[in-house]
Write an enzyme that holds these catalytic residues in place. Sequence first.
Site, short mmCIF file in Angstrom:
data_model
loop_
_atom_site.label_atom_id
_atom_site.label_comp_id
_atom_site.label_asym_id
_atom_site.label_seq_id
_atom_site.Cartn_x
_atom_site.Cartn_y
_atom_site.Cartn_z
N HIS A 53 22.40 -30.48 -19.54
CA HIS A 53 22.98 -29.63 -18.49
C HIS A 53 24.10 -30.37 -17.76
CE1 HIS A 53 22.55 -26.66 -15.02
NE2 HIS A 53 23.29 -27.62 -14.51
N GLU A 54 23.82 -31.60 -17.34
CA GLU A 54 24.82 -32.34 -16.55
C GLU A 54 26.05 -32.67 -17.39
OE1 GLU A 54 24.64 -32.31 -13.47
OE2 GLU A 54 22.57 -31.60 -13.46
N CYS A 104 21.27 -24.41 -11.02
CA CYS A 104 22.43 -25.29 -10.87
C CYS A 104 22.92 -25.19 -9.43
CB CYS A 104 23.53 -24.84 -11.83
SG CYS A 104 25.02 -25.86 -11.76
N HIS A 107 28.67 -30.02 -17.74
CA HIS A 107 29.62 -29.89 -16.63
C HIS A 107 30.90 -30.67 -16.91
CE1 HIS A 107 27.54 -27.61 -13.52
NE2 HIS A 107 26.44 -28.34 -13.67
NI NI Z 1 24.58 -27.80 -12.87
#
Ligand code: NI
Length: 170
Positions: free
Chosen positions: A142-143, A100, A146
């Site tokens: 993953h995104e 990341c 966030h």
């Molecule tokens: Ni990330």
Amino acid sequence: MAIKAVLRMGDRRLLETAAPVVAFDTVELHELLQDMRDTMAALKGVGLAAPQIGVGLQVVIFGVDANQRYPEAESVPFTVLINPVLTLLDEEQEAGWEGCLSIPGMRGLVPRHKRMRYEGFDQSGNRIDRSVSDFHARVVQHECDHLRGILYPMRVKDMRQFGFADVMDT
Ligand code: NI
């Protein structure tokens, strides 16, 4: 266009829940996306979420053709995804290595759903609706994490599988 500083883990802004975008095709939104594209390209990232540059909106970008960070991974089309909604297509999960831009130099083994559907909008307000699997599905999960204040180390099951990329041997 501008390359922005990416917030690093420990910054409280990375732990907040992002707000939905309410107006599409605006100057502000296009500028945000240009900054995100410039920043992701400069850092050779596979994806970037707006909160990582200090903007608490539900905006992510991702995409890769042949990336040095994930040389073995399949390509993912460049995508702008706003106000995403993820739906699982089944229960199967798979562990894979992640890094990341907010946690430079580190990587960890993270379980993710293998297949999923994502819906949302691009910057002009056009609908996006895709069902994807494997690396594409991993990047989206993953995104979108966030946007809910979740960083991948929070999902690492075995902390022995988390460390500095240049030290780890697999
Ligand atoms: Ni990330």
